[in-house]
Motif scaffolding. Structure first.
Motif, mmCIF file in Angstrom:
data_model
loop_
_atom_site.group_PDB
_atom_site.id
_atom_site.type_symbol
_atom_site.label_atom_id
_atom_site.label_comp_id
_atom_site.label_asym_id
_atom_site.label_seq_id
_atom_site.Cartn_x
_atom_site.Cartn_y
_atom_site.Cartn_z
ATOM 1 N N ALA A 50 0.177 -4.899 -5.654
ATOM 2 C CA ALA A 50 -1.108 -4.214 -5.798
ATOM 3 C C ALA A 50 -0.960 -2.921 -6.595
ATOM 4 O O ALA A 50 -1.803 -2.584 -7.436
ATOM 5 C CB ALA A 50 -1.690 -3.911 -4.412
ATOM 6 N N TYR A 51 0.123 -2.201 -6.349
ATOM 7 C CA TYR A 51 0.403 -0.960 -7.084
ATOM 8 C C TYR A 51 0.513 -1.252 -8.586
ATOM 9 O O TYR A 51 -0.056 -0.540 -9.422
ATOM 10 C CB TYR A 51 1.699 -0.361 -6.548
ATOM 11 N N GLY A 52 1.236 -2.332 -8.924
ATOM 12 C CA GLY A 52 1.373 -2.707 -10.319
ATOM 13 C C GLY A 52 0.058 -3.117 -10.957
ATOM 14 O O GLY A 52 -0.211 -2.805 -12.123
ATOM 15 N N GLN A 53 -0.782 -3.824 -10.198
ATOM 16 C CA GLN A 53 -2.071 -4.246 -10.732
ATOM 17 C C GLN A 53 -2.987 -3.052 -10.985
ATOM 18 O O GLN A 53 -3.702 -3.002 -12.004
ATOM 19 C CB GLN A 53 -2.730 -5.231 -9.772
ATOM 20 N N LYS A 71 8.649 1.479 -13.482
ATOM 21 C CA LYS A 71 10.098 1.292 -13.356
ATOM 22 C C LYS A 71 10.442 1.100 -11.884
ATOM 23 O O LYS A 71 11.281 0.297 -11.518
ATOM 24 C CB LYS A 71 10.860 2.508 -13.903
ATOM 25 N N HIS A 72 9.781 1.889 -11.043
ATOM 26 C CA HIS A 72 10.065 1.864 -9.613
ATOM 27 C C HIS A 72 8.775 1.569 -8.844
ATOM 28 O O HIS A 72 7.683 1.912 -9.299
ATOM 29 C CB HIS A 72 10.636 3.211 -9.159
ATOM 30 N N PHE A 73 8.928 0.958 -7.697
ATOM 31 C CA PHE A 73 7.772 0.659 -6.855
ATOM 32 C C PHE A 73 7.905 1.420 -5.538
ATOM 33 O O PHE A 73 9.013 1.667 -5.064
ATOM 34 C CB PHE A 73 7.655 -0.843 -6.622
ATOM 35 N N PRO A 74 6.767 1.794 -4.909
ATOM 36 C CA PRO A 74 6.811 2.748 -3.798
ATOM 37 C C PRO A 74 6.964 2.170 -2.401
ATOM 38 O O PRO A 74 7.276 2.896 -1.467
ATOM 39 C CB PRO A 74 5.448 3.451 -3.923
ATOM 40 N N CYS A 75 6.702 0.872 -2.220
ATOM 41 C CA CYS A 75 6.617 0.315 -0.866
ATOM 42 C C CYS A 75 7.742 -0.682 -0.592
ATOM 43 O O CYS A 75 8.382 -1.201 -1.508
ATOM 44 C CB CYS A 75 5.263 -0.369 -0.655
ATOM 45 N N LEU A 76 7.955 -0.981 0.678
ATOM 46 C CA LEU A 76 8.940 -1.985 1.066
ATOM 47 C C LEU A 76 8.362 -3.390 0.967
ATOM 48 O O LEU A 76 9.087 -4.358 0.767
ATOM 49 C CB LEU A 76 9.429 -1.726 2.497
ATOM 50 N N LYS A 77 7.042 -3.514 1.110
ATOM 51 C CA LYS A 77 6.376 -4.808 1.132
ATOM 52 C C LYS A 77 6.062 -5.270 -0.290
ATOM 53 O O LYS A 77 5.512 -4.524 -1.092
ATOM 54 C CB LYS A 77 5.085 -4.692 1.954
ATOM 55 N N MET A 78 6.400 -6.515 -0.607
ATOM 56 C CA MET A 78 6.205 -7.053 -1.954
ATOM 57 C C MET A 78 4.737 -7.040 -2.376
ATOM 58 O O MET A 78 4.388 -6.630 -3.485
ATOM 59 C CB MET A 78 6.752 -8.481 -2.031
ATOM 60 N N SER A 79 3.839 -7.466 -1.483
ATOM 61 C CA SER A 79 2.419 -7.527 -1.840
ATOM 62 C C SER A 79 1.858 -6.135 -2.115
ATOM 63 O O SER A 79 0.998 -5.964 -2.983
ATOM 64 C CB SER A 79 1.622 -8.209 -0.727
ATOM 65 N N ALA A 80 2.332 -5.121 -1.392
ATOM 66 C CA ALA A 80 1.876 -3.749 -1.628
ATOM 67 C C ALA A 80 2.328 -3.261 -3.003
ATOM 68 O O ALA A 80 1.559 -2.614 -3.741
ATOM 69 C CB ALA A 80 2.410 -2.821 -0.542
#
Length: 466
Positions: A387-390, A375-384
């Motif tokens: 990677a979290y989602g992958q 639902k939420h992602f941890p970083c400001l950078k899109m690529s990071a």
């Protein structure tokens, strides 16, 4: 009879005296076992090749960091900061030989380049194919592609934008098969149209599938009813069903059709309706051949379904089964599906029933979003964040394979899987240089059965396109 003196006393629970101990306990003894099972698979070696290298002697090994994230997903963490919950937990800290700080974990995600992300998507496809081989699943694979939003509360994250639902979010595009195994995901800005990048993504997945005499199948909603996506399916020999978009004017054709075939309800559907005292609505089907403007020599069957809608709530629910989206004509509600399948081999009803199962993809998307906290992602950078989602999808594929191995008829989702395989009470005992996790007998038998089932299905890594 009168009540005894004991019965008249106020009930209180038994008193327990608590004492401190130096023994190391955990409520998640199953995590170490899951790490071991993943490392037994040839896919763990392939995954390492896709991860950013760690060259400093002071840094953790790249697989060490990846497994820490995956352990967090299996445990049910909501953010990178939750990794601190593993501190002093022998199920993870002693197993992995230390834990990275949330800051080090974030730095690791930011090291994923576009090449790493591309390699990870290709690995995820191979992981799903390997899982199918372990499960001895059908060689003909049905792929569902769809997008979803990930609503965020911050304002500095790359890619945040308002979508058509007025949600402040990121967006992702993912592919799942009929078993719920993921084949890759792309993280995108929140205002990205659903089908953007879909032809490239589906082409990459289809090119990695084993070449077999039978066609693989693709299902998608109306957002993917466009030339580029259809051409991709044709190029790779995939049989598709796509919810028809009204830009092909199918509703005008439906209004002119005079010959319709009645829908045949199964005995189970009839018995279920009778038990509830409901009347199944009349449904009729028809089809015509559509000629796309971009290819004069092609004809695609468009299967139309119309459901008689009344004020009865039961028929309204039945009518929503196929996500009827077109305007009603009188009391008929219409819905259409475009396909390149052979209508001499498949009935109109069979095509519609097959396409209706596309709804399962939404269940799997929901599972990754809420079961593995995408639902939420941890970083400001899109690529990071990508990677979290992958990494979450890798963790999902592993657990989904286990769920299907243990209970193929009705596999559990993440919430129940955690109670069954992760949240196991245990006590870690150190003997010289060895570690022994002591767990209750009933849990031990279940863990042993899982290990044996997993080991019996391991196969060599699956090469792309084999």
């Amino acid at each position: 009879m009168g009540r005894t003196k004991w019965q008249m006393m106020t009930w209180v629970p038994a008193k327990i005296t608590y004492e401190p101990t130096e023994d190391r306990f955990t409520a998640a003894a199953g995590l170490g076992g899951l790490v071991d099972l993943f490392l037994q698979s040839p896919q763990s070696t392939e995954m390492r090749k896709c991860l950013p290298p760690r060259t400093s002697n002071a840094s953790y090994d790249t697989m060490h960091l990846a497994l820490t994230f995956m352990a967090g997903f299996w445990y049910g963490h909501d953010s990178i900061d939750d990794l601190e919950e593993f501190e002093e937990d022998p199920s993870v800290e002693d197993k992995l030989g230390g834990l990275p700080s949330p800051r080090a974990a974030g730095d690791y995600l930011r090291d994923f380049s576009s090449d790493h992300l591309r390699a990870m998507n290709e690995f995820i496809t191979r992981q799903a194919l390997s899982g199918r081989r372990q499960l001895k699943a059908s060689e003909v694979i049905t792929l569902d592609i769809d997008s979803t939003s990930h609503v965020q509360s911050g304002d500095r994250m790359e890619g945040l934008a308002y979508n058509y639902k007025d949600e402040w979010c990121l967006d992702s595009l993912a592919v799942f098969d009929e078993l719920g195994l993921g084949y890759g995901m792309e993280l995108r800005p929140g205002n990205t149209f659903s089908s953007t990048g879909a032809p490239e993504m589906m082409g990459r997945v289809l090119s990695q599938l084993p070449k077999i005499p039978g066609r693989h199948r693709v299902r998608a909603d109306s957002a993917f009813c466009n030339e580029e996506f259809i051409r991709t399916c044709l190029l790779h020999g995939a049989e598709f069903t796509i919810t028809a978009h009204d830009n092909i004017n199918w509703t005008d054709v439906a209004a002119k059709i005079t010959e319709w075939k009645p829908w045949v309800y199964s005995e189970e559907e009839q018995e279920k309706a009778a038990k509830k005292g409901k009347t199944l609505p009349p449904i009729e089907t028809a089809h015509y051949n559509y000629q796309p403007g971009w290819a004069e020599n092609l004809r695609f069957p468009v299967v139309i379904k119309r459901t008689w809608v009344t004020n009865d709530t039961s028929t309204k629910r039945q009518g929503s089964l196929f996500e009827a989206e077109a305007e009603s004509s009188g009391n008929w509600k219409y819905y259409a599906v475009m396909t390149n399948g052979n209508m001499h081999l498949h009935s109109e009803q069979a095509v519609l029933e097959h396409h209706a199962k596309r709804g399962n993809a939404e269940n799997f998307i929901r599972e990754t979003k809420y079961g593995y906290d995408l639902k939420h992602f941890p970083c400001l950078k899109m690529s990071a964040n990508h990677a979290y989602g992958q990494l979450a999808l890798v963790a999902h594929n592993f657990m989904r394979t286990l769920a299907l191995l243990v209970r193929p008829d009705k596999p559990n989702y993440s919430k129940k899987l955690r109670r069954k395989f992760v949240f196991i009470p245990g006590r870690l005992v150190k003997h010289a240089r060895s570690l022994v996790m002591k767990i209750p007998v009933r849990y031990y038998k279940e863990v042993l059965r899982l290990q044996q089932a997993w080991a019996a299905t391991l196969t060599p890594a699956l090469a792309p396109g084999s």
